[in-house]
Design a protein around this motif. Structure first.
Motif, PDB file in Angstrom:
ATOM      1  N   LEU A 266       0.829  -1.211   0.000  1.00 24.43           N
ATOM      2  CA  LEU A 266       0.000   0.000   0.000  1.00 24.43           C
ATOM      3  C   LEU A 266       0.862   1.260   0.000  1.00 24.43           C
ATOM      4  O   LEU A 266       0.531   2.255  -0.677  1.00 24.43           O
ATOM      5  CB  LEU A 266      -0.921  -0.008   1.226  1.00 24.43           C
ATOM      6  CG  LEU A 266      -2.032  -1.063   1.223  1.00 24.43           C
ATOM      7  CD1 LEU A 266      -2.776  -1.046   2.553  1.00 24.43           C
ATOM      8  CD2 LEU A 266      -3.020  -0.797   0.080  1.00 24.43           C
ATOM      9  N   LYS A 267       1.976   1.242   0.729  1.00 29.09           N
ATOM     10  CA  LYS A 267       2.865   2.403   0.716  1.00 29.09           C
ATOM     11  C   LYS A 267       3.458   2.632  -0.670  1.00 29.09           C
ATOM     12  O   LYS A 267       3.538   3.767  -1.148  1.00 29.09           O
ATOM     13  CB  LYS A 267       3.984   2.195   1.730  1.00 29.09           C
ATOM     14  CG  LYS A 267       3.562   2.367   3.172  1.00 29.09           C
ATOM     15  CD  LYS A 267       4.759   2.225   4.097  1.00 29.09           C
ATOM     16  CE  LYS A 267       4.347   2.448   5.545  1.00 29.09           C
ATOM     17  NZ  LYS A 267       5.512   2.304   6.455  1.00 29.09           N
ATOM     18  N   GLU A 269       2.174   1.701  -3.594  1.00 27.46           N
ATOM     19  CA  GLU A 269       1.132   2.213  -4.494  1.00 27.46           C
ATOM     20  C   GLU A 269       0.856   3.685  -4.244  1.00 27.46           C
ATOM     21  O   GLU A 269       0.647   4.468  -5.185  1.00 27.46           O
ATOM     22  CB  GLU A 269      -0.143   1.394  -4.313  1.00 27.46           C
ATOM     23  CG  GLU A 269      -0.021  -0.048  -4.807  1.00 27.46           C
ATOM     24  CD  GLU A 269      -1.298  -0.830  -4.585  1.00 27.46           C
ATOM     25  OE1 GLU A 269      -2.238  -0.258  -3.984  1.00 27.46           O
ATOM     26  OE2 GLU A 269      -1.357  -2.008  -4.989  1.00 27.46           O
ATOM     27  N   LEU A 270       0.844   4.083  -2.969  1.00 30.33           N
ATOM     28  CA  LEU A 270       0.615   5.494  -2.655  1.00 30.33           C
ATOM     29  C   LEU A 270       1.737   6.372  -3.193  1.00 30.33           C
ATOM     30  O   LEU A 270       1.479   7.468  -3.741  1.00 30.33           O
ATOM     31  CB  LEU A 270       0.493   5.656  -1.133  1.00 30.33           C
ATOM     32  CG  LEU A 270       0.164   7.054  -0.629  1.00 30.33           C
ATOM     33  CD1 LEU A 270      -1.187   7.520  -1.172  1.00 30.33           C
ATOM     34  CD2 LEU A 270       0.136   7.079   0.904  1.00 30.33           C
ATOM     35  N   GLU A 271       2.959   5.921  -3.091  1.00 28.31           N
ATOM     36  CA  GLU A 271       4.079   6.701  -3.625  1.00 28.31           C
ATOM     37  C   GLU A 271       4.005   6.805  -5.150  1.00 28.31           C
ATOM     38  O   GLU A 271       4.300   7.861  -5.738  1.00 28.31           O
ATOM     39  CB  GLU A 271       5.398   6.040  -3.211  1.00 28.31           C
ATOM     40  CG  GLU A 271       5.694   6.170  -1.718  1.00 28.31           C
ATOM     41  CD  GLU A 271       6.994   5.479  -1.337  1.00 28.31           C
ATOM     42  OE1 GLU A 271       7.601   4.883  -2.245  1.00 28.31           O
ATOM     43  OE2 GLU A 271       7.385   5.551  -0.159  1.00 28.31           O
ATOM     44  N   LEU A 273       1.252   6.766  -6.990  1.00 25.76           N
ATOM     45  CA  LEU A 273       0.190   7.732  -7.313  1.00 25.76           C
ATOM     46  C   LEU A 273       0.669   9.169  -7.120  1.00 25.76           C
ATOM     47  O   LEU A 273       0.349  10.056  -7.929  1.00 25.76           O
ATOM     48  CB  LEU A 273      -1.036   7.449  -6.445  1.00 25.76           C
ATOM     49  CG  LEU A 273      -1.779   6.150  -6.750  1.00 25.76           C
ATOM     50  CD1 LEU A 273      -2.889   5.930  -5.724  1.00 25.76           C
ATOM     51  CD2 LEU A 273      -2.380   6.181  -8.155  1.00 25.76           C
ATOM     52  N   LYS A 274       1.421   9.400  -6.043  1.00 29.87           N
ATOM     53  CA  LYS A 274       1.921  10.758  -5.816  1.00 29.87           C
ATOM     54  C   LYS A 274       2.874  11.191  -6.936  1.00 29.87           C
ATOM     55  O   LYS A 274       2.828  12.335  -7.407  1.00 29.87           O
ATOM     56  CB  LYS A 274       2.638  10.821  -4.474  1.00 29.87           C
ATOM     57  CG  LYS A 274       1.704  10.766  -3.275  1.00 29.87           C
ATOM     58  CD  LYS A 274       2.496  10.868  -1.976  1.00 29.87           C
ATOM     59  CE  LYS A 274       1.564  10.863  -0.782  1.00 29.87           C
ATOM     60  NZ  LYS A 274       2.310  10.941   0.500  1.00 29.87           N
TER      61      LYS A 274
END
Length: 306
Positions: A266-267, A269-271, A273-274
């Motif tokens: 999840l971390k 994927e979040l990075e 997207l950012k």
């Protein structure tokens, strides 16, 4: 393996044998090597003896004691010759093992391990005879009875100004004595009180106390047997509980690892997207800048060349 594992002292079990009385004997085991040793005690008459503890672990170069209690016997063996035997089985066990980890499989000969067996015989000893010993059920001591008899002789013989027997009986009935000496009254009262106590003894109380003693001995023997059985049963159950706890810990560790992996995904994927959003924003700024420059250039050209 030629080296002896255990040093046993004494080399035989000696019991002071008395009818209807228990007797105990202490045996000391010494570890003669630099490894852990597990031992187990067996006997040919398990209902007659109680062993505490019957299993154990001895650390390197240390000693361990166990007590053997012979239950109260109603009859004596012929010629005080007892044919009971004890067997002490010992073997080398892994370092750090405890008493709860001991199982009967450790002492099996078919496993290929070195098993040492030592036999101990039982010797019965007659109790030492002493005239000062107390009889059973709390009777009067012999020296005390001798004192009473001596005081009676003093009363009857009239020594130390003690009145004769007729005057003693008169004093008891309320008549005035011939001599009013306090020491004489004390001696007479002492003799009479002890004589009354000896005469009023009830044999029924002795039977009741004997029955109570037998009941206590039977209860103690049952407790010893239950204790030994619990020790034998407790080791497998304890190992099973340890195995269950280990399986549970493994499952919890696997779940923890799975949660950590999901969290890392999840971390990531979040990075990602950012980064994509920042890339889009950065890609829009140059186009606007070009348009603005073009418009400024057109305006400047228009003013310079009308």
């Amino acid at each position: 393996m030629t080296t002896e594992l255990l040093q046993i002292h004494p080399s035989e079990l000696r019991f002071v044998f008395e009818l209807k009385k228990q007797s105990s004997c202490l045996i000391q085991l010494g570890n003669k090597i630099d490894q852990y040793i597990a031992f187990k005690v067996k006997t040919t008459s398990p209902k007659k003896y109680c062993v505490r503890p019957n299993i154990g672990v001895i650390k390197p170069n240390e000693k361990c004691d166990f007590t053997v209690t012979m239950q109260a016997q109603r009859t004596a063996p012929p010629d005080m010759n007892c044919k009971d035997k004890f067997l002490i089985i010992s073997t080398v066990v892994p370092f750090g093992i405890t008493e709860d980890d001991i199982t009967s499989d450790m002492f099996a000969k078919d496993t290929g391990k070195y098993i040492e067996e030592k036999k101990l015989k039982v010797v019965l000893i007659s109790p030492p005879s002493s005239p000062v010993l107390l009889p059973v059920n709390g009777d009067v001591k012999q020296d005390q009875s001798n004192q009473i008899n001596g005081l009676k002789d003093r009363v009857l013989s009239g020594i130390e100004n003690i009145p004769p027997p007729l005057r003693v009986s008169a004093e008891v009935n309320g008549l005035e004595p011939a001599l009013d000496t306090r020491e004489d009254k004390t001696d007479v009262d002492f003799v009479l009180s002890h004589a009354e106590n000896v005469g009023d003894m009830n044999p029924a109380k002795d039977d009741v106390q004997l029955n109570l003693a037998k009941g206590c001995e039977e209860l103690e023997s049952r407790l010893c047997m239950m204790d030994s059985k619990l020790r034998e049963v407790r080791a497998p159950e304890f190992r099973l509980s340890i195995m269950n706890a280990e399986v549970t810990m493994m499952k919890l560790n696997e779940e923890k690892r799975a949660n950590i992996k999901e969290k890392d995904l999840l971390k990531n994927e979040l990075e990602v997207l950012k980064r994509k959003r920042n890339a889009k924003v950065q890609a829009g700024f140059p186009l606007l800048f070009v348009c603005m420059v073009a418009m400024v250039g057109v305006a400047v050209g228009y003013y310079l060349h009308p």
